[in-house]
Design an enzyme around this catalytic site. Structure first.
Site, PDB file in Angstrom:
ATOM      1  N   TRP A  85       0.833  -1.208   0.000  1.00  0.00           N
ATOM      2  CA  TRP A  85       0.000   0.000   0.000  1.00  0.00           C
ATOM      3  C   TRP A  85       0.863   1.251   0.000  1.00  0.00           C
ATOM      4  O   TRP A  85       0.538   2.236  -0.654  1.00  0.00           O
ATOM      5  CB  TRP A  85      -0.982   0.001   1.173  1.00  0.00           C
ATOM      6  CG  TRP A  85      -1.995  -1.093   1.058  1.00  0.00           C
ATOM      7  CD1 TRP A  85      -2.137  -2.161   1.893  1.00  0.00           C
ATOM      8  CD2 TRP A  85      -2.989  -1.262   0.032  1.00  0.00           C
ATOM      9  NE1 TRP A  85      -3.158  -2.970   1.451  1.00  0.00           N
ATOM     10  CE2 TRP A  85      -3.694  -2.446   0.329  1.00  0.00           C
ATOM     11  CE3 TRP A  85      -3.342  -0.526  -1.105  1.00  0.00           C
ATOM     12  CZ2 TRP A  85      -4.742  -2.917  -0.483  1.00  0.00           C
ATOM     13  CZ3 TRP A  85      -4.376  -0.989  -1.901  1.00  0.00           C
ATOM     14  CH2 TRP A  85      -5.066  -2.161  -1.595  1.00  0.00           C
ATOM     15  N   ASP A 141      -1.847   6.491   6.235  1.00  0.00           N
ATOM     16  CA  ASP A 141      -2.906   5.623   5.738  1.00  0.00           C
ATOM     17  C   ASP A 141      -3.218   4.652   6.877  1.00  0.00           C
ATOM     18  O   ASP A 141      -2.421   3.770   7.176  1.00  0.00           O
ATOM     19  CB  ASP A 141      -2.412   4.869   4.494  1.00  0.00           C
ATOM     20  CG  ASP A 141      -3.429   3.849   3.979  1.00  0.00           C
ATOM     21  OD1 ASP A 141      -4.500   3.691   4.596  1.00  0.00           O
ATOM     22  OD2 ASP A 141      -3.126   3.198   2.949  1.00  0.00           O
ATOM     23  N   LYS A 143     -12.477  -1.886   6.828  1.00  0.00           N
ATOM     24  CA  LYS A 143     -11.763  -2.813   7.710  1.00  0.00           C
ATOM     25  C   LYS A 143     -12.184  -2.628   9.163  1.00  0.00           C
ATOM     26  O   LYS A 143     -12.650  -3.559   9.780  1.00  0.00           O
ATOM     27  CB  LYS A 143     -10.260  -2.660   7.538  1.00  0.00           C
ATOM     28  CG  LYS A 143      -9.776  -3.376   6.275  1.00  0.00           C
ATOM     29  CD  LYS A 143      -8.894  -2.563   5.417  1.00  0.00           C
ATOM     30  CE  LYS A 143      -8.639  -3.252   4.079  1.00  0.00           C
ATOM     31  NZ  LYS A 143      -7.927  -2.383   3.158  1.00  0.00           N
TER      32      LYS A 143
HETATM   33  C1  LIG Z   1      -7.391  -1.948   2.052  1.00  0.00           C
HETATM   34  C2  LIG Z   1      -6.336  -0.920   2.066  1.00  0.00           C
HETATM   35  C3  LIG Z   1      -6.269   0.099   1.105  1.00  0.00           C
HETATM   36  C4  LIG Z   1      -7.205   0.151  -0.075  1.00  0.00           C
HETATM   37  O1  LIG Z   1      -8.383   0.709   0.264  1.00  0.00           O
HETATM   38  P1  LIG Z   1      -9.533   1.006  -0.823  1.00  0.00           P
HETATM   39  O2  LIG Z   1     -10.567   1.615   0.051  1.00  0.00           O
HETATM   40  O3  LIG Z   1      -9.901  -0.313  -1.421  1.00  0.00           O
HETATM   41  O4  LIG Z   1      -8.982   1.935  -1.818  1.00  0.00           O
HETATM   42  C5  LIG Z   1      -5.295   1.059   1.244  1.00  0.00           C
HETATM   43  N1  LIG Z   1      -4.425   1.030   2.262  1.00  0.00           N
HETATM   44  C6  LIG Z   1      -4.452   0.074   3.199  1.00  0.00           C
HETATM   45  C7  LIG Z   1      -3.468   0.082   4.311  1.00  0.00           C
HETATM   46  C8  LIG Z   1      -5.406  -0.932   3.131  1.00  0.00           C
HETATM   47  O5  LIG Z   1      -5.441  -1.891   4.068  1.00  0.00           O
END
Ligand SMILES: *Cc1c(COP(=O)(O)O)cnc(C)c1O
Length: 362
Positions: A103, A173, A197
């Site tokens: 990511w 993030d 999540k």
């Molecule tokens: C799942 C995830 C993403 C992607 O998220 P989307 O909402 O599908 O764009 C980005 N960063 C991390 C750390 C993730 O776990």
């Protein structure tokens, strides 16, 4: 009775059962409106109270100071990979990326398309088994920001404490660990997370941004991609994902009922320990991917002695109702995602299964 499963999906992932039941109960007649929350105008009073409560609860649960604003956006965390540099990385400035997994790589790639971005630390050469160490002398006070991924969903590592970036805004993030533990929001310039999540269903992305960063924004980008647009309109510039925000509110109510971020953190540590102990006490039958200091409390990644055993493990687990234990397609192996809504009981059951599987296969 519905089928009993233990949901270890990486995302979208488990939601608290009570939250789903509330949604079911309210589905066709929300607060006596005679219709579903999905059918309400996003400008109606009834919807607005949901929108406001979601913000208030998040503010309370994460102790968000007044000089920060919460935005509810769409496009997932992935759109933030672009929106961040578009809005905050100016000509002549540099952004630094701390690389701890796929990511981070995706975020970095987007920033490179937009401005000057460089890698300030990385553990790629060690298969992202640990969190990189960051030397803050590599940044200058004029830098746009430093970006990191707080929890690495795919590799199963997590920042346990955050680097001091001095005057340079730290951007994180937090898609896979937001609200899994108390946070010192003031350490950050901007935090973002796709909801699917730890916060709710997919469809809404939460951004928590320090207000002064909104002021120095770029007017040359499309209106909908500016943070300012959404900040000024209280995330109602266009139709927000109302049902997802309603579910987010219900999940936040649930977190509050659990006792808040600290209580959730204690639960999460208990859950993670159950599984890491199973790995550590297996005499090498299970090997954790992450180094001990970098272990994630959200995604527990491990392998078995060989591919055949991994396959057998995943098949048997599936037969017993354990869902989502396959590792990410890019790394293989096994991964148990144990976000906030995964009950301790699911981790206890998985631990027992891991021990039994080892006994019969070693
Ligand atoms: C799942 C995830 C993403 C992607 O998220 P989307 O909402 O599908 O764009 C980005 N960063 C991390 C750390 C993730 O776990």
């Amino acid at each position: 009775m519905s089928k009993k499963v233990y949901n270890f999906n990486a995302g979208p992932s488990a939601l608290p059962k009570s939250v789903l039941e509330t949604a079911q109960k309210e589905l066709v007649n929300f607060e006596d409106s005679g219709m579903s929350v999905m059918e309400l105008s996003h400008r109606s009073k009834t919807y607005d109270s949901v929108h406001q409560e979601a913000k208030q609860l998040l503010t309370k649960l994460l102790n968000i100071p007044d000089n920060y604003q919460i935005l509810f956006l769409q496009g997932g965390a992935s759109l933030q990979f672009s929106m961040i540099p578009m809005n905050l990385l100016k000509e002549g400035q540099k952004a630094s990326y701390l690389m701890s997994g796929s990511w981070s790589e995706k975020a970095f790639k987007e920033a490179q398309l937009i401005g000057e971005a460089s890698i300030a630390a990385s553990t790629k050469n060690e298969q992202y088994k640990s969190i990189p160490s960051f030397d803050s002398s590599t940044i200058e006070s004029t830098d746009a920001y430093v970006h990191l991924t707080s929890n690495n969903t795919i590799y199963g590592t997590q920042w346990q404490s955050f680097p001091d970036t001095k005057d340079v805004p730290l951007i994180a993030d937090m898609s896979s660990d937001i609200l899994s533990r108390p946070l010192d929001i003031e350490k950050f310039g901007l935090i973002y997370a796709g909801a699917q999540k730890n916060l709710g269903p997919s469809g809404v992305t939460v951004v928590i941004v320090r207000k002064d960063l909104l002021e120095q924004e770029n007017d040359n980008i499309p209106t909908i991609l500016r943070y300012q647009t959404h900040a000024k309109a209280d995330s109602l510039y266009h139709t927000p994902p109302t049902f997802a925000i309603y579910m987010l509110r219900n999940v936040l109510r649930w977190v509050q009922d659990q006792g808040g971020a600290l209580a959730i953190q204690e639960q999460n540590e208990k859950k993670a320990n159950l599984l890491y102990e199973a790995i550590d006490q297996s005499n090498g039958f299970y090997t954790g991917h992450a180094t001990k200091e970098s272990r994630s409390r959200m995604n527990v990644t491990f392998t078995l002695p060989n591919e055949d055993l991994t396959k057998a493990f995943l098949n048997e687990a599936a037969d017993k109702g354990f869902v989502g234990l396959g590792g990410h397609r890019s790394v293989g192996g096994c991964r148990a995602s144990i976000y906030n809504a995964v009950p301790v009981e699911a981790c206890t059951a998985l631990r027992t299964f891991m021990e039994e599987f080892q006994q019969t296969h070693s």
